[in-house]
Design a protein around this motif. Structure first.
Motif, mmCIF file in Angstrom:
data_model
loop_
_atom_site.group_PDB
_atom_site.id
_atom_site.type_symbol
_atom_site.label_atom_id
_atom_site.label_comp_id
_atom_site.label_asym_id
_atom_site.label_seq_id
_atom_site.Cartn_x
_atom_site.Cartn_y
_atom_site.Cartn_z
ATOM 1 N N ARG A 112 0.835 -1.197 0.000
ATOM 2 C CA ARG A 112 0.000 0.000 0.000
ATOM 3 C C ARG A 112 0.873 1.252 0.000
ATOM 4 N N PHE A 113 0.708 2.054 -1.049
ATOM 5 C CA PHE A 113 1.347 3.367 -1.120
ATOM 6 C C PHE A 113 0.357 4.387 -0.548
ATOM 7 N N GLY A 146 1.240 12.962 -3.974
ATOM 8 C CA GLY A 146 0.068 12.370 -3.335
ATOM 9 C C GLY A 146 -0.306 11.024 -3.924
ATOM 10 N N LEU A 147 0.673 10.177 -4.182
ATOM 11 C CA LEU A 147 0.427 8.858 -4.785
ATOM 12 C C LEU A 147 -0.249 7.935 -3.777
ATOM 13 N N ASN A 148 -1.375 7.352 -4.170
ATOM 14 C CA ASN A 148 -2.074 6.346 -3.365
ATOM 15 C C ASN A 148 -2.358 5.153 -4.264
ATOM 16 N N LEU A 149 -1.975 3.956 -3.784
ATOM 17 C CA LEU A 149 -2.174 2.755 -4.601
ATOM 18 C C LEU A 149 -2.178 1.537 -3.698
ATOM 19 N N ASP A 150 -3.191 0.667 -3.891
ATOM 20 C CA ASP A 150 -3.278 -0.614 -3.175
ATOM 21 C C ASP A 150 -2.997 -1.746 -4.155
ATOM 22 N N ILE A 151 -2.069 -2.640 -3.756
ATOM 23 C CA ILE A 151 -1.757 -3.813 -4.574
ATOM 24 C C ILE A 151 -2.012 -5.046 -3.712
ATOM 25 N N PRO A 152 -3.115 -5.755 -3.935
ATOM 26 C CA PRO A 152 -3.415 -6.931 -3.109
ATOM 27 C C PRO A 152 -2.314 -7.977 -3.193
#
Length: 616
Positions: free
Chosen positions: A376-377, A393-399
């Motif tokens: 999670r970023f 403001g990078l937001n990223l979810d990688i399961p």
């Protein structure tokens, strides 16, 4: 005095850097070399005293043959003179042999520490300085240390011992004026060193910088020889190098000019001192205060003492000048190591208790021993400078265990995202989490052992193909290497080469094509067997058929692991679990391929533009 004190402080720091971690054996050899230097200096200082006895004995009235004691005394002085000369020469011969064994050990240890420290520097330190410049820094520092150790152990110590001995003997002649001349001369010599040392150091610093610049231009041009030839730019490169070497020549001329100025002044002081000592000694001889032997001894010692002062001044000048060539390596050692730049570190016991690294023997065809983490970023902001914001403001979810593609225009922040994930860059704000654990709390070795990267621009070591693949995992066997090569689709290509896996790839892997280098990098990543794969344009240099084969193997290898694929060719991303579109340092779209096409956004426009271009 202050510049001289600063120079002496810097000299002490330079020696401390060299002697850090030295062994007892090296200390013993250094002490033995200095004891030999003291012994040689004492013998050289006493030798003229024995010569005085010989001269006085030889110039006395004839000694009858039956007066054996006088003849024996003359013989004794002759033997003492011979022993002093031979003993001093023997000490001089033994000292370099004793010193060299300690020196080479010190230099080997310095090379190892420097290499270890440079490898531990953050990526930004490597991006802002050429690697060949660091090699030049090390070589230049060792050459400067050789000068300093030679002057300290090989010159300063014996000179000091000899000068003290000669001064003590000179006091016994009962000519205080001669001692006054020597003291005045010593003050003049040291004053000249104090005044000119800072000027010579500044000039030496210009030489050091000009030398680095010229060396860097040559190295850069030779490593990029092919584009120079393709563009016919040899004359352009030669012109830049000529200007650099001319600047180096001017820097050396300035340095030698300042050394010459100091030398002329010391020569003037030498002439005045010798003239004064000759005048005083002649008057003492005429008045009967000195014998002929005393006259020769006084003048011999005065010449010897002034010669020693010149040697001491030269040794001090050269040592202080060498500091300009050591300063760059001291600045490198002052740079903060990468492992020290993170905010927190778990203790070693905590690391061992929850170490997520795969164990040796887990190949790409097997399931990972430890489950891949959820990445999670969270609100990542990062800038190289105030004018250059790369992640905003990078937001990223990688399961965990999913496959994700990252797309976007060049300069959108895709490569910076990967570097933050690897801990190569530390963002100004925001965090990256592995299963809710901030990655900055993980040791960098643990973090990077979980990730394998296949970059677009692959640089290989000048070694064999097997060695380049085996970098992926320490202790890998040749069978492991061959299996990884099979999964990367290049086993047949390698075995068709005359030396197979023992084929050397040349500097930076230039004997292989771009596609072959990419497959070596793929094999290296497969061998590592990580929890997370990062493919950064990993198939950009492959033809369509090879790319399809590699993608099939890639899906098999990454099953159960997290994979992040950065690509400009969107066709390689169609079957991934998630596609994220980056622009201006943040995620602007994400979803599956079909959903993004249906949305008609940035991704859809990029897709149809590529499809239209492919159909033309």
């Amino acid at each position: 005095m202050q510049p001289f004190k600063n120079a002496l402080t810097e000299l002490c720091l330079a020696l401390q850097l060299l002697f850090t971690g030295c062994s007892r054996s090296q200390i013993f050899h250094l002490l033995a070399a200095n004891l030999l230097a003291v012994a040689g200096g004492l013998l050289a200082g006493v030798a003229p005293l024995a010569l005085k006895g010989m001269i006085d004995g030889a110039t006395a009235q004839s000694v009858p043959a039956d007066q054996a004691p006088a003849a024996n005394q003359l013989l004794g002085f002759s033997l003492a003179y011979l022993l002093c000369l031979c003993g001093a020469r023997l000490c001089t011969d033994l000292r370099p042999w004793m010193l060299s064994s300690a020196e080479q050990g010190l230099y080997a240890h310095l090379r190892q520490r420097f290499f270890r420290h440079v490898l531990a520097l953050p990526l930004s330190a490597h991006l802002h300085a050429r690697g060949d410049a660091k090699v030049q820094i090390l070589q230049q520092a060792i050459s400067a240390y050789q000068v300093i150790l030679f002057n300290l152990a090989g010159s300063a110590v014996p000179i000091l011992a000899e000068a003290l001995t000669a001064s003590a003997v000179l006091l016994t002649l009962g000519q205080p004026a001669l001692n006054g001349i020597f003291a005045t001369t010593a003050f003049a010599y040291l004053s000249l060193v104090l005044i000119w040392s800072s000027r010579i150091k500044v000039a030496a610093g210009f030489v050091s910088r000009a030398n680095f610049h010229a060396h860097g231009l040559m190295s850069d041009s030779l490593s990029n020889c092919e584009p120079l030839k393709c563009f016919g730019a040899e004359t352009w490169a030669q012109g830049k190098f000529n200007r650099a070497t001319q600047e180096l020549e001017r820097a050396w001329s300035r340095l030698q000019g300042r050394r010459l100025s100091q030398a002329l002044l010391t020569t003037a002081a030498f002439g005045l001192a010798i003239a004064a000592s000759l005048l005083l000694a002649s008057r003492a001889l005429i008045s009967g205060e000195l014998s002929i032997g005393g006259f020769f001894l006084a003048n011999l010692y005065m010449v010897q003492l002034i010669r020693l002062l010149e040697m001491m001044s030269s040794a001090l000048r050269d040592s202080l000048q060498s500091l300009a060539f050591i300063r760059p390596i001291m600045e490198v050692f002052q740079q903060e190591r990468e492992a020290e730049s993170a905010d927190q570190r778990r203790t070693q016991s905590e690391i061992k208790a929850s170490d997520p690294r795969p164990r040796a023997g887990s190949m790409g065809t097997s399931q990972p021993i430890v489950k891949a983490p959820h990445i999670r970023f969270s609100d990542i902001h990062m800038a190289f400078d105030e004018q250059r914001l790369v992640l905003d403001g990078l937001n990223l979810d990688i399961p965990a265990g999913s496959s994700i593609g990252i797309v976007g225009e060049s300069g959108g922040g895709k490569s910076s995202l990967v570097r933050v994930l690897l801990g190569l860059y530390i963002p100004q704000s925001g965090q990256v989490f592995f299963d809710d654990v901030p990655i900055h709390t993980l040791p960098l070795s643990t973090l990077r052992s979980m990730i394998a990267v296949v970059p677009q621009d692959v640089v290989l070591f000048d070694a064999t193909i097997a060695d380049n693949i085996a970098i992926g995992r320490e202790g890998a066997t040749i069978q492991d290497v061959k299996e990884a090569a099979c999964l990367a689709g290049m086993h047949g290509l390698i075995t068709s080469m005359p030396q197979a896996f023992e084929t050397r790839v040349g500097e930076r892997g230039q004997r292989l094509s771009g596609g072959e280098r990419q497959r070596v990098a793929m094999a290296r990543a497969i061998l590592k067997s990580p929890q997370i794969f990062v493919f950064d344009e990993a198939t950009s240099m492959l033809d369509a058929n090879t790319e399809r084969q590699i993608l099939i193997e890639q899906r098999r290898v990454t099953a159960g692991r997290t994979s992040i694929t950065i690509a400009h060719r969107l066709s390689v991303l169609q079957d991934l679990d998630l596609i994220a579109v980056m622009a201006d340092g943040r995620i602007v779209e994400q979803g599956k391929h079909a959903d993004l096409l249906a949305g008609g956004g940035i991704y859809a426009k990029m897709w149809w533009a590529q499809q239209t271009g492919a159909g033309q």
